[in-house]
Write a protein that holds these residues in place. Structure first.
Motif, PDB file in Angstrom:
ATOM      1  N   GLU A   1       0.830  -1.208   0.000  1.00  0.00           N
ATOM      2  CA  GLU A   1       0.000   0.000   0.000  1.00  0.00           C
ATOM      3  C   GLU A   1       0.864   1.258   0.000  1.00  0.00           C
ATOM      4  N   LEU A   2       1.938   1.238   0.768  1.00  0.00           N
ATOM      5  CA  LEU A   2       2.856   2.391   0.778  1.00  0.00           C
ATOM      6  C   LEU A   2       3.347   2.705  -0.630  1.00  0.00           C
ATOM      7  N   TRP A   3       3.887   1.695  -1.312  1.00  0.00           N
ATOM      8  CA  TRP A   3       4.493   1.961  -2.615  1.00  0.00           C
ATOM      9  C   TRP A   3       3.436   2.253  -3.671  1.00  0.00           C
TER      10      TRP A   3
ATOM     11  N   ASN B   1       3.544   5.774  -5.643  1.00  0.00           N
ATOM     12  CA  ASN B   1       3.509   5.889  -7.104  1.00  0.00           C
ATOM     13  C   ASN B   1       2.372   6.787  -7.577  1.00  0.00           C
ATOM     14  N   GLN B   2       1.221   6.663  -6.937  1.00  0.00           N
ATOM     15  CA  GLN B   2       0.099   7.504  -7.324  1.00  0.00           C
ATOM     16  C   GLN B   2       0.421   8.978  -7.093  1.00  0.00           C
TER      17      GLN B   2
ATOM     18  N   LEU C   1       7.331  12.461   2.078  1.00  0.00           N
ATOM     19  CA  LEU C   1       7.314  12.169   3.510  1.00  0.00           C
ATOM     20  C   LEU C   1       5.893  11.982   4.025  1.00  0.00           C
ATOM     21  N   ASP C   2       4.931  12.694   3.447  1.00  0.00           N
ATOM     22  CA  ASP C   2       3.541  12.501   3.859  1.00  0.00           C
ATOM     23  C   ASP C   2       3.091  11.057   3.598  1.00  0.00           C
ATOM     24  N   VAL C   3       3.507  10.497   2.460  1.00  0.00           N
ATOM     25  CA  VAL C   3       3.140   9.110   2.168  1.00  0.00           C
ATOM     26  C   VAL C   3       3.841   8.172   3.143  1.00  0.00           C
ATOM     27  N   PHE C   4       5.137   8.372   3.358  1.00  0.00           N
ATOM     28  CA  PHE C   4       5.860   7.528   4.308  1.00  0.00           C
ATOM     29  C   PHE C   4       5.182   7.555   5.679  1.00  0.00           C
ATOM     30  N   ASP C   5       4.851   8.760   6.143  1.00  0.00           N
ATOM     31  CA  ASP C   5       4.310   8.904   7.495  1.00  0.00           C
ATOM     32  C   ASP C   5       2.905   8.335   7.625  1.00  0.00           C
ATOM     33  N   THR C   6       2.176   8.261   6.537  1.00  0.00           N
ATOM     34  CA  THR C   6       0.832   7.686   6.575  1.00  0.00           C
ATOM     35  C   THR C   6       0.874   6.199   6.897  1.00  0.00           C
TER      36      THR C   6
ATOM     37  N   ARG D   1      12.412   4.124  11.371  1.00  0.00           N
ATOM     38  CA  ARG D   1      13.201   2.894  11.316  1.00  0.00           C
ATOM     39  C   ARG D   1      12.400   1.732  10.726  1.00  0.00           C
ATOM     40  N   ASP D   2      11.058   1.817  10.782  1.00  0.00           N
ATOM     41  CA  ASP D   2      10.236   0.759  10.195  1.00  0.00           C
ATOM     42  C   ASP D   2      10.279   0.772   8.673  1.00  0.00           C
ATOM     43  N   LEU D   3      10.718   1.881   8.096  1.00  0.00           N
ATOM     44  CA  LEU D   3      10.838   1.959   6.641  1.00  0.00           C
ATOM     45  C   LEU D   3      11.870   0.977   6.097  1.00  0.00           C
TER      46      LEU D   3
END
Length: 215
Positions: A9-11, A15-16, A81-86, A92-94
């Motif tokens: 879902e993150l990726w 991409n979107q 970063l907004d997508v990462f943080d969502t 570190r979980d990334l």
């Protein structure tokens, strides 16, 4: 869908937001960047950086070179970063999400045919080249104080994924087997502790990391 659901879902959302369903703001930022690089973004950026790295005033020279696109970089930083943080509240979980990305274990039928694996695009059997582009955007963001600590922490994770993908060489449109855990752990121990200065040196190798296919 195959592979870790949250990472998929993150990726997909990444991409979107950055490629397939860009906001007007993102389109404007990319246009500004492309104009700065004369329409030849990846090559001009990469070759300029290779040359500037060898000069005595590096990294100040690279900061000056990227200064005209500072506003666009701020936009890209915020959106990414907004997508990462969502999806991953702790940075570190990334590491896990980037590990799956590099291994090519995230198969998503929502993506376009031929590119339904969330990984860095690459021709069959070839090393991906876009890790350099993303690293250099991160590097410019650090130098211009754009979410600098976040990108300083993310850059080694990107380099780890670069090494993982160059080891796994996943297919772009089929479910790929994961690498052995011991291989992933070895690559994590090698790449995640690297400082920015050491990452600069490592990314001088192109397209693969040092010890694979490089300059």
């Amino acid at each position: 869908m195959s592979g870790d659901r949250r990472a998929n879902e993150l990726w997909y959302r990444f991409n979107q937001a950055t490629l397939y369903d860009q906001s007007a703001e993102i389109k404007e930022a990319y246009a500004e960047i492309n104009n700065h690089f004369g329409g030849n973004l990846p090559v001009t950026l990469r070759e300029t950086w290779f040359a500037q790295y060898r000069e005595p005033d590096y990294p100040a020279n690279f900061a000056a070179f990227m200064a005209p696109v500072r506003r666009a970089l701020r936009i890209l930083s915020r959106v990414q970063l907004d997508v990462f943080d969502t999806y991953y509240a702790r940075q570190r979980d990334l590491v896990e999400a980037f590990s799956y990305f590099g291994q090519g274990t995230l198969f998503d039928p929502r993506e376009r045919a031929g590119l339904r694996v969330h990984t860095m695009d690459a021709a069959e059997g070839e090393a991906p080249t876009a890790y350099h582009t993303w690293f250099l955007f991160m590097r410019a963001m650090m130098l211009h104080g754009i979410d600098a600590e976040r990108w300083r922490g993310t850059a080694p994770v990107l380099a780890f994924a670069w090494a993982v993908q160059n080891t796994a060489r996943p297919a772009m449109d089929e479910v790929n087997p994961p690498l052995p855990h011991r291989t992933v752990h070895r690559l994590a121990r090698t790449w995640l502790p690297l400082t920015t200065r050491r990452l600069d040196r490592a990314f001088q190798s192109f397209p693969g990391p040092p010890g694979t296919t490089g300059r």
